[in-house]
Design a protein around this motif. Structure first.
Motif, PDB file in Angstrom:
ATOM      1  N   VAL A  38      11.693  10.646  -6.520  1.00 42.74           N
ATOM      2  CA  VAL A  38      10.043  10.555  -6.438  1.00 42.74           C
ATOM      3  C   VAL A  38       9.685   9.268  -6.945  1.00 42.74           C
ATOM      4  O   VAL A  38       9.025   8.403  -6.628  1.00 42.74           O
ATOM      5  CB  VAL A  38       9.151  11.755  -6.898  1.00 42.74           C
ATOM      6  CG1 VAL A  38       7.644  11.225  -6.763  1.00 42.74           C
ATOM      7  CG2 VAL A  38       9.514  12.891  -5.987  1.00 42.74           C
ATOM      8  N   ALA A  39      10.233   8.959  -8.246  1.00 40.95           N
ATOM      9  CA  ALA A  39       9.659   7.799  -8.933  1.00 40.95           C
ATOM     10  C   ALA A  39      10.422   6.664  -8.429  1.00 40.95           C
ATOM     11  O   ALA A  39       9.757   5.395  -8.407  1.00 40.95           O
ATOM     12  CB  ALA A  39      10.395   7.952 -10.507  1.00 40.95           C
ATOM     13  N   MET A  40      11.571   6.561  -7.545  1.00 44.34           N
ATOM     14  CA  MET A  40      12.225   5.530  -7.143  1.00 44.34           C
ATOM     15  C   MET A  40      11.586   5.227  -5.992  1.00 44.34           C
ATOM     16  O   MET A  40      11.123   3.979  -5.636  1.00 44.34           O
ATOM     17  CB  MET A  40      13.513   5.881  -6.738  1.00 44.34           C
ATOM     18  CG  MET A  40      14.536   5.806  -7.965  1.00 44.34           C
ATOM     19  SD  MET A  40      16.236   6.844  -7.755  1.00 44.34           S
ATOM     20  CE  MET A  40      16.796   5.750  -6.500  1.00 44.34           C
ATOM     21  N   LYS A  41      10.845   6.198  -5.229  1.00 42.41           N
ATOM     22  CA  LYS A  41       9.970   5.996  -3.907  1.00 42.41           C
ATOM     23  C   LYS A  41       8.615   5.314  -4.380  1.00 42.41           C
ATOM     24  O   LYS A  41       8.298   4.350  -3.597  1.00 42.41           O
ATOM     25  CB  LYS A  41       9.850   7.280  -3.479  1.00 42.41           C
ATOM     26  CG  LYS A  41       8.780   7.004  -2.014  1.00 42.41           C
ATOM     27  CD  LYS A  41       8.531   8.302  -1.427  1.00 42.41           C
ATOM     28  CE  LYS A  41       7.273   8.188  -0.343  1.00 42.41           C
ATOM     29  NZ  LYS A  41       6.267   7.415  -0.722  1.00 42.41           N
ATOM     30  N   GLU A  42       8.263   5.800  -5.435  1.00 37.98           N
ATOM     31  CA  GLU A  42       6.927   5.301  -5.854  1.00 37.98           C
ATOM     32  C   GLU A  42       7.125   3.739  -6.215  1.00 37.98           C
ATOM     33  O   GLU A  42       6.092   2.941  -5.713  1.00 37.98           O
ATOM     34  CB  GLU A  42       6.147   5.877  -6.948  1.00 37.98           C
ATOM     35  CG  GLU A  42       5.858   7.361  -6.464  1.00 37.98           C
ATOM     36  CD  GLU A  42       5.454   8.354  -7.778  1.00 37.98           C
ATOM     37  OE1 GLU A  42       5.636   7.866  -8.984  1.00 37.98           O
ATOM     38  OE2 GLU A  42       4.790   9.283  -7.394  1.00 37.98           O
ATOM     39  N   ILE A  46       5.345   0.241  -4.455  1.00 34.99           N
ATOM     40  CA  ILE A  46       4.642  -0.861  -5.138  1.00 34.99           C
ATOM     41  C   ILE A  46       5.433  -2.240  -4.799  1.00 34.99           C
ATOM     42  O   ILE A  46       4.706  -3.164  -4.697  1.00 34.99           O
ATOM     43  CB  ILE A  46       4.622  -0.662  -6.763  1.00 34.99           C
ATOM     44  CG1 ILE A  46       3.779   0.559  -6.852  1.00 34.99           C
ATOM     45  CG2 ILE A  46       4.115  -1.610  -7.359  1.00 34.99           C
ATOM     46  CD1 ILE A  46       3.880   1.158  -8.380  1.00 34.99           C
ATOM     47  N   LYS A  47       6.790  -2.064  -4.876  1.00 35.63           N
ATOM     48  CA  LYS A  47       7.662  -3.405  -4.618  1.00 35.63           C
ATOM     49  C   LYS A  47       7.053  -3.795  -3.147  1.00 35.63           C
ATOM     50  O   LYS A  47       7.108  -4.969  -2.781  1.00 35.63           O
ATOM     51  CB  LYS A  47       8.976  -3.225  -4.801  1.00 35.63           C
ATOM     52  CG  LYS A  47       9.776  -4.472  -4.450  1.00 35.63           C
ATOM     53  CD  LYS A  47      11.296  -3.939  -4.596  1.00 35.63           C
ATOM     54  CE  LYS A  47      12.256  -5.027  -4.102  1.00 35.63           C
ATOM     55  NZ  LYS A  47      13.776  -4.801  -4.504  1.00 35.63           N
ATOM     56  N   LEU A  48       7.039  -2.958  -2.111  1.00 30.51           N
ATOM     57  CA  LEU A  48       6.968  -3.224  -0.882  1.00 30.51           C
ATOM     58  C   LEU A  48       5.630  -3.960  -0.438  1.00 30.51           C
ATOM     59  O   LEU A  48       5.438  -4.680   0.374  1.00 30.51           O
ATOM     60  CB  LEU A  48       6.975  -1.916   0.227  1.00 30.51           C
ATOM     61  CG  LEU A  48       7.275  -2.430   1.462  1.00 30.51           C
ATOM     62  CD1 LEU A  48       8.053  -3.265   2.157  1.00 30.51           C
ATOM     63  CD2 LEU A  48       7.244  -1.042   2.443  1.00 30.51           C
ATOM     64  N   LYS A  49       4.471  -3.391  -1.435  1.00 33.19           N
ATOM     65  CA  LYS A  49       3.253  -4.009  -1.151  1.00 33.19           C
ATOM     66  C   LYS A  49       3.181  -5.340  -1.580  1.00 33.19           C
ATOM     67  O   LYS A  49       2.368  -6.051  -1.102  1.00 33.19           O
ATOM     68  CB  LYS A  49       2.215  -3.026  -1.966  1.00 33.19           C
ATOM     69  CG  LYS A  49       1.805  -1.426  -1.315  1.00 33.19           C
ATOM     70  CD  LYS A  49       1.079  -0.944  -2.067  1.00 33.19           C
ATOM     71  CE  LYS A  49       0.834   0.469  -1.517  1.00 33.19           C
ATOM     72  NZ  LYS A  49      -0.301   1.332  -2.423  1.00 33.19           N
TER      73      LYS A  49
END
Length: 252
Positions: A38-42, A46-49
């Motif tokens: 879950v932390a990796m997804k979050e 943020i990175k993708l944004k």
């Protein structure tokens, strides 16, 4: 939930069930706990944004930026897939355990309540019948053909005694579908069927009990033969117990 730290059979199976592999043949995948997924997804969200394709005439820069965005988006999809699969498995497990507990308790409650009711009715109406039941159970614990035969003969005698108590034999006859039906001592099924008909308003239920009783009585009466094994004998005994209870409940 806690991830998998060893490559034992259970870990390998759930690595596949939770879609964690990146290269199964090499043993590479997401072995980490769900919280870390879950932390990796979050973090990737943020990175993708923050990523975008720069306004540049240099193709390689635009290509690298586009590739980076695609990789990040794919990682997000991968993490989300792992998360949703894990949560789905947890939900299925929790649901199955919950309903197993609920229905186990319900079945036991229904059976215990019904058994107490039947025992009380049999004791009140035909106490001597209840006394024979432990003998049947004891006989069926021994799987020898002679013991099975004795148990089935006892079942038949239980039904006979039951009929004598609730509908004693008589020289009278009754008319059923235009036929004269005897109610003498040896006409056990006729007497029980008559009792059921007199105490039940449901034609379909009367037929069901009559058919069940007829088949049961014929089968336990053949207990001297060797074509009934211990498992069928147990089934016939429980059927005897249940049908006597059902017949008695009709008079409530």
């Amino acid at each position: 939930m806690q991830g998998y730290s060893s490559k034992d059979e259970v870990s390998l199976r759930y690595m596949s069930k939770t879609r964690r592999w990146t290269d199964k043949e090499k043993g590479e995948g997401y072995w980490v706990p769900l919280a870390q997924i879950v932390a990796m997804k979050e973090s990737s969200d943020i990175k993708l944004k923050g990523l975008s394709i720069p306004n540049t005439d240099i193709p390689v820069i635009a290509s690298n930026a586009s590739s980076n965005m695609n990789i990040t988006a794919n990682n997000i999809a991968k993490y989300e897939g792992i998360k949703s699969t894990i949560l789905s498995l947890i939900h299925d497990f929790a649901t199955s355990v919950y309903y197993e507990r609920v229905f186990d308790g319900l079945a036991e409650s229904i059976f215990d309540s019904y058994k107490k009711e039947v025992d009380l009715l049999i004791a009140e109406n035909t106490g001597d019948v209840l006394e024979k039941i432990p003998y049947v159970i004891n006989s069926l614990s021994n799987e020898e053909p002679e013991s099975i035969s004795q148990a089935l003969n006892t079942c038949r005698r239980i039904i006979d005694a039951f009929a004598d108590n609730i509908f004693p034999a008589t020289d009278d006859t009754i008319e059923v579908d235009g036929n004269s039906v005897s109610l003498k001592k040896d006409k056990v099924k006729n007497r029980l069927t008559t009792y059921v008909s007199q105490n039940c308003d449901s034609t379909s239920r009367v037929k069901k009990i009559r058919d069940n009783l007829s088949n049961l009585y014929d089968r336990v009466s053949s207990g001297v033969h060797n074509d009934i094994d211990c498992e069928e004998a147990k089934s016939l005994f429980f059927n005897t117990y249940l049908i006597l209870g059902e017949i008695l409940t009709l008079k409530k």
